[in-house]
Enzyme design. Sequence first.
Site, PDB file in Angstrom:
ATOM      1  N   TYR A 195       9.134  -4.484  -6.508  1.00 26.67           N
ATOM      2  CA  TYR A 195       9.286  -3.541  -7.623  1.00 26.67           C
ATOM      3  C   TYR A 195       8.299  -3.856  -8.740  1.00 26.67           C
ATOM      4  CZ  TYR A 195      11.814  -0.868 -11.262  1.00 26.67           C
ATOM      5  OH  TYR A 195      12.168  -0.004 -12.277  1.00 26.67           O
ATOM      6  N   SER A 244      17.408  14.575 -12.695  1.00 23.38           N
ATOM      7  CA  SER A 244      18.822  14.968 -12.586  1.00 23.38           C
ATOM      8  C   SER A 244      19.783  13.896 -13.088  1.00 23.38           C
ATOM      9  CB  SER A 244      19.148  15.335 -11.136  1.00 23.38           C
ATOM     10  OG  SER A 244      18.957  14.226 -10.293  1.00 23.38           O
ATOM     11  N   SER A 253       7.680  -0.108 -15.827  1.00 22.22           N
ATOM     12  CA  SER A 253       8.817  -0.974 -16.184  1.00 22.22           C
ATOM     13  C   SER A 253       8.280  -2.209 -16.889  1.00 22.22           C
ATOM     14  CB  SER A 253       9.553  -1.410 -14.916  1.00 22.22           C
ATOM     15  OG  SER A 253      10.460  -2.449 -15.226  1.00 22.22           O
TER      16      SER A 253
END
Length: 243
Positions: free
Chosen positions: A152, A13, A139
């Site tokens: 992360y 989205s 990433s």
Amino acid sequence: MEKGRTALVTGGSRGIGAAVVRLLASRGVRTACTYFRSPGPARALALEFPGLVEPIAYELGSLDSAERAADEAVARLGHLDTVVANAGVWAGGPLTRIDMDTWSRVLNENVVGTAQLCRAVLPALRAADGDRSITIVSSAVAMIGGVGDSAYSSAKLALLGLSRTVAQESGRYGIRVNAVAPGIVETDMTASLPDGAVAAVVDGLLLRRAGTVEEIAAAISFLALDATYCTGATLTVDGGWSV
Ligand SMILES: NC(=O)c1ccc[n+]([C@@H]2O[C@H](COP(=O)([O-])OP(=O)(O)OC[C@H]3O[C@@H](n4cnc5c(N)ncnc54)[C@H](OP(=O)(O)O)[C@@H]3O)[C@@H](O)[C@H]2O)c1
């Protein structure tokens, strides 16, 4: 145009995911686009591409939600041949200060959540015909780490192990599994980074600029739709950050 092709894009989205949804839909791929908190942007994409984009709800880190999203995608699209596991969360801070519950949440939502999604969509992918793929969004920090990014970067590195393993387990069914490792791209996620963090990264990049969501979406759609002999691969798209 991709005749008869269907896709599920998580976190479709906003940000990179929305650019992927736009690119796939513009190529004629009927695409289920997931949202988490706010259905509005996914509904706007459905209006932008009538008959091509289906908004559905999905929450990372819940097998139940992943299974419901997979079932809903098949119910709305008829079958499922392409999955982009894009949804991810960021939270950070130096390892000596970050709250360990936050650390575990980042690992759980990014890694366990993506594994749950793969597990949930594989039966539908196996049941489909032709080229089928899962593309996992990792990433560049998976390769290089980053100050404040212990959770992360660990999670995004784990996703490379996950994608290679699911590739090994799925090749015999004709399903390709690859990963994309984007560098810095200005989205709502990077807006939550500390002041000056994006500029500091950009300063050290070979290309001296942040990437755009469209540039990352192009790499994702290449692996998802075009690279039909490519599996177990990681495509780094980071302006030279990890070189
Ligand atoms: N931006 C970068 O520089 C960068 C760099 C490397 C990798 N990445 C990776 O690229 C992916 C997309 O990042 P982005 O920057 O485009 O993110 P973003 O702009 O923050 O977009 C977030 C999207 O994910 C959904 N989402 C958020 N939390 C969720 C949750 N707990 N469960 C399910 N869906 C959730 C959001 O839905 P709602 O709006 O409904 O909440 C939205 O669709 C992530 O995996 C990220 O780690 C980003």
